[in-house]
Scaffold this active site. Sequence first.
Site, PDB file in Angstrom:
ATOM      1  CD  GLU A  79      -5.417 -11.975 -28.061  1.00  0.00           C
ATOM      2  OE1 GLU A  79      -6.175 -12.438 -27.216  1.00  0.00           O
ATOM      3  OE2 GLU A  79      -4.239 -11.635 -27.820  1.00  0.00           O
ATOM      4  CB  CYS A 111      -0.843 -11.262 -25.969  1.00  0.00           C
ATOM      5  SG  CYS A 111      -2.436 -10.605 -25.505  1.00  0.00           S
ATOM      6  CG  HIS A 233       2.149  -8.994 -23.340  1.00  0.00           C
ATOM      7  ND1 HIS A 233       1.620  -8.359 -24.448  1.00  0.00           N
ATOM      8  CD2 HIS A 233       1.068  -9.388 -22.592  1.00  0.00           C
ATOM      9  CE1 HIS A 233       0.295  -8.378 -24.372  1.00  0.00           C
ATOM     10  NE2 HIS A 233      -0.059  -8.990 -23.255  1.00  0.00           N
TER      11      HIS A 233
HETATM   12  N1  CAA Z   1      -3.691   5.960  -7.422  1.00  0.00           N
HETATM   13  C1  CAA Z   1      -2.697   5.117  -7.802  1.00  0.00           C
HETATM   14  N2  CAA Z   1      -2.875   3.759  -7.924  1.00  0.00           N
HETATM   15  C2  CAA Z   1      -4.113   3.274  -7.704  1.00  0.00           C
HETATM   16  C3  CAA Z   1      -5.191   4.106  -7.332  1.00  0.00           C
HETATM   17  C4  CAA Z   1      -4.951   5.512  -7.184  1.00  0.00           C
HETATM   18  N3  CAA Z   1      -5.908   6.360  -6.841  1.00  0.00           N
HETATM   19  N4  CAA Z   1      -6.286   3.335  -7.184  1.00  0.00           N
HETATM   20  C5  CAA Z   1      -5.903   2.056  -7.462  1.00  0.00           C
HETATM   21  N5  CAA Z   1      -4.599   2.022  -7.775  1.00  0.00           N
HETATM   22  C6  CAA Z   1      -3.793   0.880  -8.178  1.00  0.00           C
HETATM   23  C7  CAA Z   1      -4.064  -0.365  -7.370  1.00  0.00           C
HETATM   24  O1  CAA Z   1      -3.358  -0.357  -6.149  1.00  0.00           O
HETATM   25  C8  CAA Z   1      -3.588  -1.431  -8.330  1.00  0.00           C
HETATM   26  O2  CAA Z   1      -2.187  -1.491  -8.299  1.00  0.00           O
HETATM   27  P1  CAA Z   1      -1.436  -2.911  -8.211  1.00  0.00           P
HETATM   28  O3  CAA Z   1      -1.894  -3.730  -9.392  1.00  0.00           O
HETATM   29  O4  CAA Z   1       0.011  -2.568  -8.274  1.00  0.00           O
HETATM   30  O5  CAA Z   1      -1.859  -3.523  -6.912  1.00  0.00           O
HETATM   31  C9  CAA Z   1      -3.966  -0.865  -9.691  1.00  0.00           C
HETATM   32  O6  CAA Z   1      -4.189   0.524  -9.506  1.00  0.00           O
HETATM   33  C10 CAA Z   1      -5.233  -1.469 -10.277  1.00  0.00           C
HETATM   34  O7  CAA Z   1      -6.224  -1.365  -9.307  1.00  0.00           O
HETATM   35  P2  CAA Z   1      -7.203  -2.592  -9.028  1.00  0.00           P
HETATM   36  O8  CAA Z   1      -6.408  -3.820  -8.804  1.00  0.00           O
HETATM   37  O9  CAA Z   1      -8.170  -2.190  -7.986  1.00  0.00           O
HETATM   38  O10 CAA Z   1      -7.918  -2.633 -10.457  1.00  0.00           O
HETATM   39  P3  CAA Z   1      -9.118  -3.478 -10.969  1.00  0.00           P
HETATM   40  O11 CAA Z   1      -9.572  -4.483  -9.975  1.00  0.00           O
HETATM   41  O12 CAA Z   1     -10.125  -2.511 -11.417  1.00  0.00           O
HETATM   42  O13 CAA Z   1      -8.527  -4.287 -12.242  1.00  0.00           O
HETATM   43  C11 CAA Z   1      -7.067  -5.260 -13.833  1.00  0.00           C
HETATM   44  C12 CAA Z   1      -7.235  -4.153 -12.786  1.00  0.00           C
HETATM   45  C13 CAA Z   1      -7.156  -6.611 -13.157  1.00  0.00           C
HETATM   46  C14 CAA Z   1      -5.715  -5.096 -14.506  1.00  0.00           C
HETATM   47  C15 CAA Z   1      -8.198  -5.125 -14.887  1.00  0.00           C
HETATM   48  O14 CAA Z   1      -8.064  -3.909 -15.562  1.00  0.00           O
HETATM   49  C16 CAA Z   1      -8.202  -6.254 -15.904  1.00  0.00           C
HETATM   50  O15 CAA Z   1      -8.784  -7.307 -15.690  1.00  0.00           O
HETATM   51  N6  CAA Z   1      -7.539  -6.057 -17.107  1.00  0.00           N
HETATM   52  C17 CAA Z   1      -7.507  -7.047 -18.164  1.00  0.00           C
HETATM   53  C18 CAA Z   1      -6.634  -8.227 -17.846  1.00  0.00           C
HETATM   54  C19 CAA Z   1      -5.158  -7.960 -18.071  1.00  0.00           C
HETATM   55  O16 CAA Z   1      -4.748  -7.061 -18.752  1.00  0.00           O
HETATM   56  N7  CAA Z   1      -4.330  -8.835 -17.489  1.00  0.00           N
HETATM   57  C20 CAA Z   1      -2.905  -8.731 -17.642  1.00  0.00           C
HETATM   58  C21 CAA Z   1      -2.230 -10.070 -17.637  1.00  0.00           C
HETATM   59  S1  CAA Z   1      -2.918 -11.099 -18.939  1.00  0.00           S
HETATM   60  C22 CAA Z   1      -2.088 -10.650 -20.348  1.00  0.00           C
HETATM   61  O17 CAA Z   1      -1.070 -10.044 -20.291  1.00  0.00           O
HETATM   62  C23 CAA Z   1      -2.686 -11.003 -21.674  1.00  0.00           C
HETATM   63  C24 CAA Z   1      -3.408  -9.840 -22.203  1.00  0.00           C
HETATM   64  O18 CAA Z   1      -2.873  -9.033 -22.967  1.00  0.00           O
HETATM   65  C25 CAA Z   1      -4.796  -9.659 -21.777  1.00  0.00           C
END
Ligand code: CAA
Length: 387
Positions: A79, A111, A233
């Site tokens: 991609e 992916c 994945h």
């Molecule tokens: N210590 C330990 N854990 C902590 C922490 C700390 N101090 N602070 C936060 N966390 C945890 C949160 O509790 C959360 O855990 P959970 O998911 O288990 O609830 C985790 O860290 C992430 O925190 P947030 O949810 O607050 O993070 P965020 O809002 O900044 O975004 C994300 C996280 C949504 C993954 C973002 O990075 C993102 O959009 N990534 C890209 C999308 C992605 O990868 N999606 C995956 C599915 S899609 C797919 O698989 C296809 C692909 O390859 C893209």
Amino acid sequence: MQIGIDKLGFYTSDLYVDMAELAQARNEDPNKYLIGIGQAKMAVIPPTQDAVTLAANACSKILTEEDKKQIDLVIFATESGIDNSKSSAVYLSRLLGLSHYLRAVELKQACYGATAALQLAKGHVALHPDKKALVVGADIARYGLHTKGEPTQGGGACAMVIAANPRILALEDTCSYYMDDAMDFWRPFDHTEALVDGKFSANIYVEFFQKVFEAYQAQTGIRIEEFKALLFHLPYTKQGLKGLRAALAGVDPLVAGKLLRQFEFSRQYSRQVGNLYTGSLYLGLLSLLNLSDSLKAHERLGLFSYGSGAQGEFFSGLLMPGFEKMLDPVFYEQLLAHRKQVSVAEYEQIFSALDMRAKDLVLDVSQDQAPFVFTGISEYQRQYLAR
Ligand code: CAA
């Protein structure tokens, strides 16, 4: 006749950024990235590498001259394509010196692409058991600086030779798949970074896993305890853990403990590289094969492939006797250990240097020791060097 993965190779760039440093630079608690996201290092892809060279470098580790003679199908899943018309598979085949008497094609469904490629290659080998297929998944995951997706970037390639009587993993025939039109992650034309609805993507990934895993179990009657490991994945390693936890709800703690233990082996490489997009599931497979201390021939591995947009698939394979002879864990340990750490400022400068619109470009390849490098663009034609 058994058909499956005969060889498996991987390549990533020789640069990385430390996730604790990135977290500090983004005013986040390092444990959010290290534990919450589950990433320790993130590959930084220099301008001298693109999807084609990452793939070629992964292939160069595994292909022999004998393989090259037998390969008559090359499927390049990506991609992070470099051209809207000409397939990366053509560039790759030429760089590797493959026969001209082959089919070369590029495949896209986020992916999931490499899994579609794997299944298509299996069908091809079933019709032509004396031939081999080369399947690659190569990508550079880009969300943008200062975005929520930033800590889930990365890049690299996995390459697989698909053959009859495979020496690593024989693919079983039953697989379950599910598709729905979802806007969880996409990349419009002219965007070099993906757009994503992060929380939605994380949830729909798990929903798709549950759907295809249940469908697979309904079709086969295979119970969860009959898997040595479940592979996912890994857009970031915590996401795979979320999928696994969904599968383990209500499962005997002994069985759950064993699967969780194998999952830890499978996520080690991804923790150090980040998202490979198409190659990510197969990097998890390589990590498990190289690092697990208890895999045995004939054991069953379950694999969950997910591509946003969205497509999911669950399939399985049986480890072949002597599979360990096809592995080279020391090579990959060194590949990852000998990378150079770049500062957050250097990573930002490298990230911002990407230019997909240039007519002419000359790149300095002296700092990139990879066997295959991207040297620049001449009259909109990409130039590569095989060393
Ligand atoms: N210590 C330990 N854990 C902590 C922490 C700390 N101090 N602070 C936060 N966390 C945890 C949160 O509790 C959360 O855990 P959970 O998911 O288990 O609830 C985790 O860290 C992430 O925190 P947030 O949810 O607050 O993070 P965020 O809002 O900044 O975004 C994300 C996280 C949504 C993954 C973002 O990075 C993102 O959009 N990534 C890209 C999308 C992605 O990868 N999606 C995956 C599915 S899609 C797919 O698989 C296809 C692909 O390859 C893209």
